[in-house]
Design a protein around this motif. Structure first.
Motif, PDB file in Angstrom:
ATOM      1  N   ALA A 282      -8.482   7.766  13.191  1.00 19.13           N
ATOM      2  CA  ALA A 282      -8.233   8.713  13.230  1.00 19.13           C
ATOM      3  C   ALA A 282      -8.839   9.177  14.602  1.00 19.13           C
ATOM      4  O   ALA A 282      -9.117  10.115  15.448  1.00 19.13           O
ATOM      5  CB  ALA A 282      -7.790  10.136  12.960  1.00 19.13           C
ATOM      6  N   GLY A 283     -10.623   8.167  14.142  1.00 18.92           N
ATOM      7  CA  GLY A 283     -11.724   9.513  15.016  1.00 18.92           C
ATOM      8  C   GLY A 283     -12.282   9.956  14.377  1.00 18.92           C
ATOM      9  O   GLY A 283     -13.586  10.439  14.856  1.00 18.92           O
ATOM     10  N   ASP A 284     -11.845  11.104  12.944  1.00 17.30           N
ATOM     11  CA  ASP A 284     -12.182  11.929  11.997  1.00 17.30           C
ATOM     12  C   ASP A 284     -13.498  11.083  12.300  1.00 17.30           C
ATOM     13  O   ASP A 284     -12.930  10.224  10.933  1.00 17.30           O
ATOM     14  CB  ASP A 284     -11.802  12.002  11.359  1.00 17.30           C
ATOM     15  CG  ASP A 284     -10.517  13.203  12.127  1.00 17.30           C
ATOM     16  OD1 ASP A 284     -11.093  13.604  13.290  1.00 17.30           O
ATOM     17  OD2 ASP A 284      -9.094  13.158  11.326  1.00 17.30           O
ATOM     18  N   GLU A 285     -15.116  11.815  11.779  1.00 16.92           N
ATOM     19  CA  GLU A 285     -16.252  11.376  10.327  1.00 16.92           C
ATOM     20  C   GLU A 285     -15.461  12.321   9.075  1.00 16.92           C
ATOM     21  O   GLU A 285     -15.572  13.707   9.719  1.00 16.92           O
ATOM     22  CB  GLU A 285     -17.585  12.130  11.741  1.00 16.92           C
ATOM     23  CG  GLU A 285     -17.692  11.180  12.313  1.00 16.92           C
ATOM     24  CD  GLU A 285     -18.829  10.954  13.315  1.00 16.92           C
ATOM     25  OE1 GLU A 285     -20.250  11.162  12.251  1.00 16.92           O
ATOM     26  OE2 GLU A 285     -19.234  10.882  14.425  1.00 16.92           O
ATOM     27  N   VAL A 286     -16.192  11.194   8.972  1.00 10.42           N
ATOM     28  CA  VAL A 286     -15.774  12.501   7.009  1.00 10.42           C
ATOM     29  C   VAL A 286     -17.263  11.816   6.253  1.00 10.42           C
ATOM     30  O   VAL A 286     -17.743  10.926   6.487  1.00 10.42           O
ATOM     31  CB  VAL A 286     -14.520  11.465   6.125  1.00 10.42           C
ATOM     32  CG1 VAL A 286     -14.516  12.074   4.650  1.00 10.42           C
ATOM     33  CG2 VAL A 286     -13.527  11.629   6.822  1.00 10.42           C
TER      34      VAL A 286
ATOM     35  N   LYS B 136      -8.733   0.458  11.246  1.00  7.62           N
ATOM     36  CA  LYS B 136      -9.888   0.641  11.539  1.00  7.62           C
ATOM     37  C   LYS B 136     -10.922   1.386  11.576  1.00  7.62           C
ATOM     38  O   LYS B 136     -11.693   2.605  11.956  1.00  7.62           O
ATOM     39  CB  LYS B 136      -9.200   1.844  13.582  1.00  7.62           C
ATOM     40  CG  LYS B 136      -8.532   0.352  13.926  1.00  7.62           C
ATOM     41  CD  LYS B 136      -7.863   0.862  15.100  1.00  7.62           C
ATOM     42  CE  LYS B 136      -7.048   0.478  15.653  1.00  7.62           C
ATOM     43  NZ  LYS B 136      -6.328   0.910  17.068  1.00  7.62           N
ATOM     44  N   PHE B 137     -10.877   1.132   9.769  1.00  6.50           N
ATOM     45  CA  PHE B 137     -12.010   2.273   9.175  1.00  6.50           C
ATOM     46  C   PHE B 137     -13.419   1.361   9.741  1.00  6.50           C
ATOM     47  O   PHE B 137     -13.457   0.766   9.789  1.00  6.50           O
ATOM     48  CB  PHE B 137     -12.080   1.500   7.397  1.00  6.50           C
ATOM     49  CG  PHE B 137     -12.957   2.317   6.987  1.00  6.50           C
ATOM     50  CD1 PHE B 137     -13.289   3.046   6.252  1.00  6.50           C
ATOM     51  CD2 PHE B 137     -14.010   1.486   6.651  1.00  6.50           C
ATOM     52  CE1 PHE B 137     -13.578   3.485   5.354  1.00  6.50           C
ATOM     53  CE2 PHE B 137     -15.153   1.939   5.874  1.00  6.50           C
ATOM     54  CZ  PHE B 137     -14.946   3.025   4.975  1.00  6.50           C
ATOM     55  N   GLU B 138     -14.068   2.663   9.710  1.00  5.86           N
ATOM     56  CA  GLU B 138     -16.040   1.925   9.872  1.00  5.86           C
ATOM     57  C   GLU B 138     -16.583   2.870   9.108  1.00  5.86           C
ATOM     58  O   GLU B 138     -16.676   4.383   9.557  1.00  5.86           O
ATOM     59  CB  GLU B 138     -15.779   2.709  11.573  1.00  5.86           C
ATOM     60  CG  GLU B 138     -17.214   1.963  12.029  1.00  5.86           C
ATOM     61  CD  GLU B 138     -17.773   2.983  13.742  1.00  5.86           C
ATOM     62  OE1 GLU B 138     -18.645   2.391  14.239  1.00  5.86           O
ATOM     63  OE2 GLU B 138     -16.131   2.976  13.877  1.00  5.86           O
TER      64      GLU B 138
END
Length: 597
Positions: free
Chosen positions: A237-241, A449-451
């Motif tokens: 989702a584009g969230d940074e964790v 799409k994990f980064e």
């Protein structure tokens, strides 16, 4: 006919304390002699021997085979293995025992030449053409040795193929070091008994566990070095964790934090590899030929880890990929030389014998008890008394629980009941929930799409003999260097005593550092640090205090974190603000001062 126990082939080299070639020891160990007596006293058609990796299952099996051939109770031997490499390894060991085995045999050929008394095949090869192996088994009185027999349940076709091929066998000898699985696929030719609780469990004819082998000095004690650290990644989702490895997290967040740690482009893996290399240097002071093994999850990361090791050591490691034709030759060469490191992708998992391996890095996302036990089994093979093994692992609760339960003997369980022994009707639901939380990988949707964005490593603790040692020091801290500097040649009791002393030293140092210098405690976060750096520093300090409180009270880390949240409110530490983290730090310090939970 004489049923006395054979003494073993007299032409073979001596066994322990001088390591003989794999599977060829002429002096039987006490457990092997006892198991052999049991076998020939009972003369069974089927026999399941469960012995911890490194204990000498191959020597036991080849001694049985040689004696049965000598007594003419069998005419041929068929060895079934999980991998192609092990076929060659069995053939070489059998040849030293006076039994010629053909490792190149294929079912489509139907027969082998007269030079051979038996063949070595894989479970997958049997499943492809079970009828051809059945014909061969019916033609001769055959002993079938099923090595690591739990693989017979890996797939329904494998189990059916093994049953069809070897049902006519005169004798079947099943070997395993890990007689448990996480599914309900029955293992071929293994007896299951239903206990009073209604659960069917596998029944071994002879068992020799890691605990017994350790007492007999047959295997090495294993010291687990656990590393945590701050992880950052971006979701689909584009969230940074951001989270700390080892904190109580959901299944998906734990899997993603672990993937971030294992990313070769981050800082966690290079730091852990450098620490492991320091440990290897210390071990080589007492074991000059000691080697290290990095177990990787895939080929790309294996190559990247190898590049990092070359930068650290100045020496190119051996890289073993499962689809390489030269894999077996590479393993054999590494086993015979004195080079420092080997990096492998699942190829070196079970049965593969490299006795000089003494330091390992568990760098794969695979987190099943079966694979973990097989991987650790590569480091426990003792050559002389006092040798120790060190395995570096990510600070993930599931892996640490496996490490703490090294001595637990498990059986394969089929068909659990819907209630527990106390009549708890919710037991099945709880089991299903636990399994869901322990799943090895995250959901496909979240994995996409994990980064990985970044990671750092910090020393967490040492796990040995079911106990935890350490207070969560930083990477390259005095505490970490203390544990990395443990001598490589120690008896288990000496390891335990030395760890206790180092633990006491670390706790005393931490207590001194926590004494207030004035009536008002100093703010632990320097104002010149950026906000994200302050939060990371506070989170690291909180985890260190939680680890210290765990050692004082015995409470699990997750329970302590939950107690802090219950009293002060707020989210999990991974998402807590700097103010919330400071409040929790103050509260746990107060607990320590007041000596109450």
């Amino acid at each position: 006919m004489d049923s006395s126990v054979p003494a073993g082939p007299a032409v073979l080299p001596p066994a322990y304390p001088d390591r003989a070639a794999w599977g060829t020891a002429s002096k039987l160990r006490a457990w092997q002699a006892e198991a052999l007596k049991h076998y020939f006293d009972s003369q069974p058609r089927d026999f399941l021997a469960v012995a911890t990796p490194g204990a000498g299952k191959t020597t036991f099996a080849l001694t049985v085979a040689a004696e049965l051939l000598h007594r003419r109770l069998i005419e041929r031997v068929t060895v079934v293995t999980p991998t192609e490499h092990l076929k060659v390894q069995w053939a070489e060991a059998a040849d030293k025992a006076g039994i010629a085995i053909d490792p190149a045999f294929a079912g489509r050929r139907g027969k082998t030449n007269k030079d051979f008394q038996g063949v070595a095949v894989t479970y997958a090869g049997v499943a492809v053409n079970p009828l051809a192996f059945r014909v061969r088994t019916e033609r001769f009185k055959t002993l079938v040795i099923l090595d690591e027999v739990h693989h017979g349940g890996d797939a329904l076709s494998w189990g059916e193929g093994v049953r069809e091929a070897f049902e006519p066998a005169a004798r079947r000898l099943c070997l395993t070091g890990t007689p448990f699985r996480s599914d309900d696929n029955p293992i071929p030719f293994v007896t299951y008994e239903t206990a009073h609780d209604g659960v069917a469990r596998s029944k071994a004819d002879y068992t020799y566990g890691y605990g017994h082998a350790l007492q007999d000095h047959v295997v090495r004690p294993v010291i687990f070095m656990s590393y945590s650290g701050e992880m950052r990644w971006r979701t689909k989702a584009g969230d940074e964790v951001a989270a700390r490895l080892g904190e109580p997290l959901t299944k998906d967040l734990t899997a993603q934090a672990l993937r971030t740690a294992l990313d070769p482009a981050g800082e966690w893996m290079p730091a852990v590899l450098a620490a492991a290399d320091k440990r290897l240097t210390e071990v080589r002071r007492h074991m000059p030929d000691a080697g290290g093994l990095v177990i990787s999850g895939d080929q790309n990361t294996a190559r990247a880890y190898a590049k990092t090791l070359r930068e650290i050591t100045g020496e190119a490691p051996t890289v073993v990929l499962s689809d390489e034709k030269a894999a077996s030759k590479k393993i054999a060469k590494f086993s015979a030389d004195e080079s420092r490191w080997m990096v492998a992708v699942r190829m070196v998992s079970e049965g593969v014998d490299v006795p000089r391996l003494a330091v390992g890095v568990y760098a794969t996302p695979t987190s099943t008890p079966l694979f973990f036990a097989q991987a650790v089994g590569r480091f426990v093979r003792a050559r002389k008394r006092g040798e120790t093994a060190s395995v570096f692992v990510p600070s993930v609760t599931r892996l640490l629980s496996f490490a703490a339960e090294m001595e637990v003997e498990r059986d394969h369980v089929l068909g659990r009941k819907n209630t527990n022994d106390d009549g708890d009707i919710f037991a099945l639901e709880d089991d299903l929930l636990a399994k869901a939380n322990q799943a090895e990988g995250a959901s496909d949707d979240l994995e996409a799409k994990f980064e990985a964005l970044g990671s750092d490593a910090s020393f967490d603790r040492v796990v040995f003999d079911g106990g935890d040692y350490g207070t969560g020091g930083d990477q390259a801290s005095d505490e970490e260097l203390d544990f990395l500097g443990l001598p490589g040649l120690l008896e288990p009791d000496q390891v335990r005593e030395l760890l206790r002393k180092r633990q006491a030293k670390s706790i005393a140092a931490q207590k001194r550092s926590q004494r207030p210098g004035s009536s008002e405690r100093e703010d632990p976060t320097p104002t010149e640090l950026a906000t994200h750096e302050q939060v990371a520093l506070l989170r690291r300090e909180l985890n260190g205090l939680v680890a210290a409180w765990h050692h004082r009270t015995g409470q699990p880390h997750g329970v302590i974190h939950n107690d802090l949240r219950r009293k002060l409110g707020g989210p999990a530490a991974a998402h807590a603000s700097s103010i919330q983290l400071k409040e929790r730090i103050e509260l746990i310090r107060d607990w320590a001062t007041q000596r109450r939970a």
